[in-house]
Design a protein around this motif. Structure first.
Motif, PDB file in Angstrom:
ATOM      1  N   UNK A  45       0.841  -1.185   0.000  1.00 50.07           N
ATOM      2  CA  UNK A  45       0.000   0.000   0.000  1.00 50.07           C
ATOM      3  C   UNK A  45       0.880   1.241   0.000  1.00 50.07           C
ATOM      4  N   UNK A  46       0.537   2.197  -0.860  1.00 51.41           N
ATOM      5  CA  UNK A  46       1.368   3.380  -1.085  1.00 51.41           C
ATOM      6  C   UNK A  46       0.609   4.657  -0.747  1.00 51.41           C
ATOM      7  N   UNK A  47       1.280   5.573  -0.066  1.00 47.28           N
ATOM      8  CA  UNK A  47       0.705   6.886   0.204  1.00 47.28           C
ATOM      9  C   UNK A  47       0.532   7.656  -1.100  1.00 47.28           C
ATOM     10  N   UNK A  48      -0.605   8.330  -1.242  1.00 46.38           N
ATOM     11  CA  UNK A  48      -0.870   9.148  -2.425  1.00 46.38           C
ATOM     12  C   UNK A  48      -0.957  10.628  -2.055  1.00 46.38           C
ATOM     13  N   UNK A  56      -5.390  23.027   4.637  1.00 45.63           N
ATOM     14  CA  UNK A  56      -4.078  23.661   4.615  1.00 45.63           C
ATOM     15  C   UNK A  56      -2.995  22.625   4.351  1.00 45.63           C
ATOM     16  N   UNK A  57      -2.000  23.027   3.545  1.00 39.16           N
ATOM     17  CA  UNK A  57      -0.788  22.234   3.330  1.00 39.16           C
ATOM     18  C   UNK A  57      -1.038  20.792   2.902  1.00 39.16           C
ATOM     19  N   UNK A  58      -1.701  20.565   1.792  1.00 36.60           N
ATOM     20  CA  UNK A  58      -1.843  19.191   1.307  1.00 36.60           C
ATOM     21  C   UNK A  58      -0.487  18.605   0.956  1.00 36.60           C
ATOM     22  N   UNK A  59      -0.377  17.288   1.091  1.00 38.30           N
ATOM     23  CA  UNK A  59       0.867  16.592   0.790  1.00 38.30           C
ATOM     24  C   UNK A  59       0.615  15.533  -0.271  1.00 38.30           C
ATOM     25  N   UNK A  60       1.594  15.322  -1.139  1.00 34.76           N
ATOM     26  CA  UNK A  60       1.454  14.365  -2.239  1.00 34.76           C
ATOM     27  C   UNK A  60       2.736  13.535  -2.389  1.00 34.76           C
ATOM     28  N   UNK A  61       2.558  12.323  -2.862  1.00 39.97           N
ATOM     29  CA  UNK A  61       3.714  11.549  -3.292  1.00 39.97           C
ATOM     30  C   UNK A  61       4.220  12.166  -4.591  1.00 39.97           C
ATOM     31  N   UNK A  62       5.517  12.110  -4.825  1.00 36.89           N
ATOM     32  CA  UNK A  62       6.100  12.793  -5.985  1.00 36.89           C
ATOM     33  C   UNK A  62       5.470  12.371  -7.311  1.00 36.89           C
ATOM     34  N   UNK A  63       5.108  11.108  -7.420  1.00 37.97           N
ATOM     35  CA  UNK A  63       4.625  10.578  -8.701  1.00 37.97           C
ATOM     36  C   UNK A  63       3.277  11.163  -9.131  1.00 37.97           C
ATOM     37  N   UNK A 101      -4.123  14.301  14.128  1.00 32.39           N
ATOM     38  CA  UNK A 101      -3.090  15.234  13.684  1.00 32.39           C
ATOM     39  C   UNK A 101      -1.740  14.829  14.261  1.00 32.39           C
ATOM     40  N   UNK A 102      -0.713  14.849  13.413  1.00 27.12           N
ATOM     41  CA  UNK A 102       0.631  14.491  13.842  1.00 27.12           C
ATOM     42  C   UNK A 102       1.569  14.580  12.670  1.00 27.12           C
ATOM     43  N   UNK A 103       2.778  14.088  12.847  1.00 31.74           N
ATOM     44  CA  UNK A 103       3.763  14.158  11.786  1.00 31.74           C
ATOM     45  C   UNK A 103       3.668  12.932  10.887  1.00 31.74           C
ATOM     46  N   UNK A 104       4.449  12.931   9.828  1.00 35.98           N
ATOM     47  CA  UNK A 104       4.568  11.785   8.931  1.00 35.98           C
ATOM     48  C   UNK A 104       3.221  11.364   8.380  1.00 35.98           C
ATOM     49  N   UNK A 105       2.572  12.264   7.662  1.00 37.11           N
ATOM     50  CA  UNK A 105       1.263  11.960   7.083  1.00 37.11           C
ATOM     51  C   UNK A 105       1.332  10.799   6.105  1.00 37.11           C
ATOM     52  N   UNK A 106       2.513  10.520   5.545  1.00 33.23           N
ATOM     53  CA  UNK A 106       2.647   9.460   4.557  1.00 33.23           C
ATOM     54  C   UNK A 106       2.787   8.077   5.190  1.00 33.23           C
ATOM     55  N   UNK A 107       2.915   8.020   6.502  1.00 35.39           N
ATOM     56  CA  UNK A 107       3.103   6.748   7.197  1.00 35.39           C
ATOM     57  C   UNK A 107       1.751   6.082   7.448  1.00 35.39           C
ATOM     58  N   UNK A 108       1.495   4.998   6.744  1.00 33.53           N
ATOM     59  CA  UNK A 108       0.166   4.371   6.829  1.00 33.53           C
ATOM     60  C   UNK A 108      -0.118   3.808   8.219  1.00 33.53           C
TER      61      UNK A 108
END
Length: 124
Positions: A45-48, A56-63, A101-108
Motif C-alpha cells: 500500500x502506497x501513500x498518495x 491547509x498544506x496538502x501533501x502528495x507523493x512525488x509521482x 493530527x501528527x507528523x509523517x502523514x505518509x506513514x500508513x
C-alpha cells in the motif's frame, strides 16, 4: 460507528480523469488528517495524498504531484481526490484513511480508520 466510504472509481483511458470521494461519518474529524492510499496487485500500500480538514498544506507523493489534487468539503464531511492525466501505473485500489493530527502523514501505520477502497483502472 466510524465509517469511511469511497466512491468514484472506474475504468478510464490513459490521459483521462476521475474524481474519488470519501464520505466520513461516526465521529468528529475536525482534528484529523485525511489521506488517500493505493495498492496495486503484488505491491505494498502506497501513500498518495493527505490533507487536514481545513485544507491547509496538502501533501502528495512525488509521482502524482501536478496531476492529483486532494480537497475537503467540511459541510459534506467529504474528502476528494481529483485525478487528471491518469497513467496505467496509477491503476490500483484507492482507499481513504483518517488519523489524528501528527507528523509523517505518509506513514500508513499512523492511520486508524480505513475505508473499503475503490478500484481505479487506467487502460493504455
Amino acid at each position: 460507528q466510524v465509517q469511511l466510504v469511497e466512491s468514484g472509481g472506474g475504468l478510464v483511458q490513459a490521459g483521462g480523469s476521475l474524481r474519488l470521494s470519501c464520505v466520513a461519518s461516526g465521529r468528529t474529524f475536525n482534528s484529523y488528517i485525511m489521506g488517500w492510499f493505493r495498492q496495486a496487485p503484488g505491491k505494498e500500500r502506497e501513500f498518495v495524498a493527505a490533507i487536514s480538514w481545513n485544507g491547509v498544506n496538502p501533501a502528495y507523493v512525488d509521482s502524482v504531484k501536478g496531476r492529483f489534487t486532494i480537497s475537503t468539503d467540511n459541510a459534506k464531511n467529504t474528502v476528494y481526490l481529483q485525478m487528471n492525466s491518469l497513467k496505467p501505473e496509477d491503476s490500483a485500489v484507492y482507499s481513504c484513511a483518517a488519523r489524528p493530527v501528527g507528523s509523517r502523514w505518509s506513514d500508513r501505520s499512523g492511520y486508524n480508520y480505513w475505508g473499503q477502497g475503490t478500484q481505479v483502472t487506467v487502460s493504455s
